[in-house]
Enzyme design. Structure first.
Site, PDB file in Angstrom:
ATOM      1  N   LYS A  57      86.304  38.061  75.433  1.00  0.00           N
ATOM      2  CA  LYS A  57      87.020  37.272  74.551  1.00  0.00           C
ATOM      3  C   LYS A  57      87.773  38.279  73.853  1.00  0.00           C
ATOM      4  O   LYS A  57      87.376  39.471  73.684  1.00  0.00           O
ATOM      5  CB  LYS A  57      85.943  36.419  73.693  1.00  0.00           C
ATOM      6  CG  LYS A  57      84.775  37.348  72.922  1.00  0.00           C
ATOM      7  CD  LYS A  57      85.341  38.124  71.479  1.00  0.00           C
ATOM      8  CE  LYS A  57      84.267  39.008  70.572  1.00  0.00           C
ATOM      9  NZ  LYS A  57      84.849  39.925  70.175  1.00  0.00           N
ATOM     10  N   ASP A 115      77.375  37.399  69.078  1.00  0.00           N
ATOM     11  CA  ASP A 115      78.122  36.785  69.762  1.00  0.00           C
ATOM     12  C   ASP A 115      77.735  35.883  70.857  1.00  0.00           C
ATOM     13  O   ASP A 115      78.639  35.341  71.679  1.00  0.00           O
ATOM     14  CB  ASP A 115      79.190  37.799  70.392  1.00  0.00           C
ATOM     15  CG  ASP A 115      80.052  38.430  69.163  1.00  0.00           C
ATOM     16  OD1 ASP A 115      80.081  37.902  68.239  1.00  0.00           O
ATOM     17  OD2 ASP A 115      80.747  39.544  69.578  1.00  0.00           O
TER      18      ASP A 115
END
Ligand code: C5P
Length: 311
Positions: A9, A138
């Protein structure tokens, strides 16, 4: 053999809005899944009484119990209260470690999903978020496989955002050093960075994601995202070569470059992966000393493989 491709990401913006009683930092961020993926393979092991992890590809990821992949397997066993049989796991690293791209977290999230398939179990829906978040801030974003998300809390409070219509190119430059997230946050506390502009940038990008955004809409916002990472001053203070690298990249590409997460990966947005690849080739041809030993990846958000990479 069960296989998955854990994606990286980038953070389009990252605001640090305070320190929490649990010691973590309260964040506001926009995460974007990108087409740069590791490979994770799992199978029951006929021999041995422990999980076995083999790490190939890029160096830097732990091959011990510290690896989030093995921690995910143990977390599943503890959650179910069942000592599921040991697994042989191979992790092929393509996402640089400790680079601000969430690679380790994504591997852990993939492991949580894949091990359920191997063992033929299913974590109850209402327990999945807590289990994922217990492994790392995350991990929920990756576990729920979102194309993009508006993120709050310490990172675990994720709201789905739509994919970018027609894709978007990114050029990523990973300098040849790591930054530990813990240290970047600790430096942030020392420096006491303001976050007013970053919150504004988040509002602007959220407005674009209100409706399925196009690459053009995101590109138009790119200038406003350049300084919308509150961890930049801390990362630049820990790695003083970073600002010079960014200056060089901006001079060579005539585009704004920003840092992902706690760094040190820098990236710029392009209309397509092909255009990002052309720009990457231009950087290599420029032979700048600032880029020595850097890894470069030109990707599309949808991937799964980079359109071009160097070396
Ligand atoms: O949750 P995760 O293990 O990925 O976090 C790594 C480290 O980053 C934490 O130990 C903490 O020092 C720091 N961190 C933080 N605030 C967050 C996320 C991470 O301080 N929201």
């Amino acid at each position: 053999m069960f296989e998955d491709r854990p994606p990286a990401k980038v953070n389009l913006t990252l605001a640090v809005v305070g320190r929490r009683p649990d010691g973590f930092h309260e964040l506001r961020s926009i995460f974007l899944r990108i087409g740069l993926t590791d490979r994770l393979m799992m199978a029951p092991t006929p021999t041995g009484d422990r999980d076995q992890l083999t790490v190939t590809g890029l160096s830097g990821a732990p091959s011990t119990r510290d690896n989030l992949v093995l921690r995910a397997l143990d977390a599943l066993r503890a959650h179910a209260g069942i000592n599921f049989p040991p697994l042989a796991v191979t992790l092929d690293k393509r996402i640089p470690a400790a680079a601000g791209l969430g690679g380790g977290s994504s591997d852990g999230a993939s492991a949580l999903r894949l091990a359920q398939a191997v063992w033929g179990i299913r974590v109850a829906r209402n327990a999945e978020l807590d289990l994922a978040a217990s492994l790392g801030s995350d991990i929920p974003f990756f576990y729920f496989n979102m194309p993009a998300a508006s993120v709050a809390g310490r990172g675990e409070d994720v709201s789905w955002l739509p994919a970018i219509n027609g894709g978007l190119g990114l050029l990523l430059v990973h300098p040849p050093f790591k930054l530990a997230t813990t240290q970047v946050f600790a430096r942030h506390d020392k420096l006491g960075v303001e976050h007013g502009d970053t919150i504004e940038a988040i509002g602007e990008i959220l407005a674009i994601f209100d409706d399925e955004p196009t690459a053009n809409e995101v590109l138009e916002a790119a200038g406003g995202l350049r300084d919308a990472n509150d961890l930049w001053p801390s990362a630049a203070s820990l790695a003083p070569s970073l600002p010079a690298l960014r200056d060089e990249l901006e001079a060579q590409t005539s585009r704004p470059w920003q840092m992902s997460g706690s760094g040190p990966t820098l990236f710029a947005l392009y209309p397509s992966a092909a255009e990002a690849a052309d720009a990457g080739k231009g950087l290599v041809a420029g032979r700048s000393p600032a880029l020595e030993n850097a890894l470069i990846n030109a990707v599309d958000v949808d991937g799964p493989d980079p359109a071009w990479r160097f070396p």
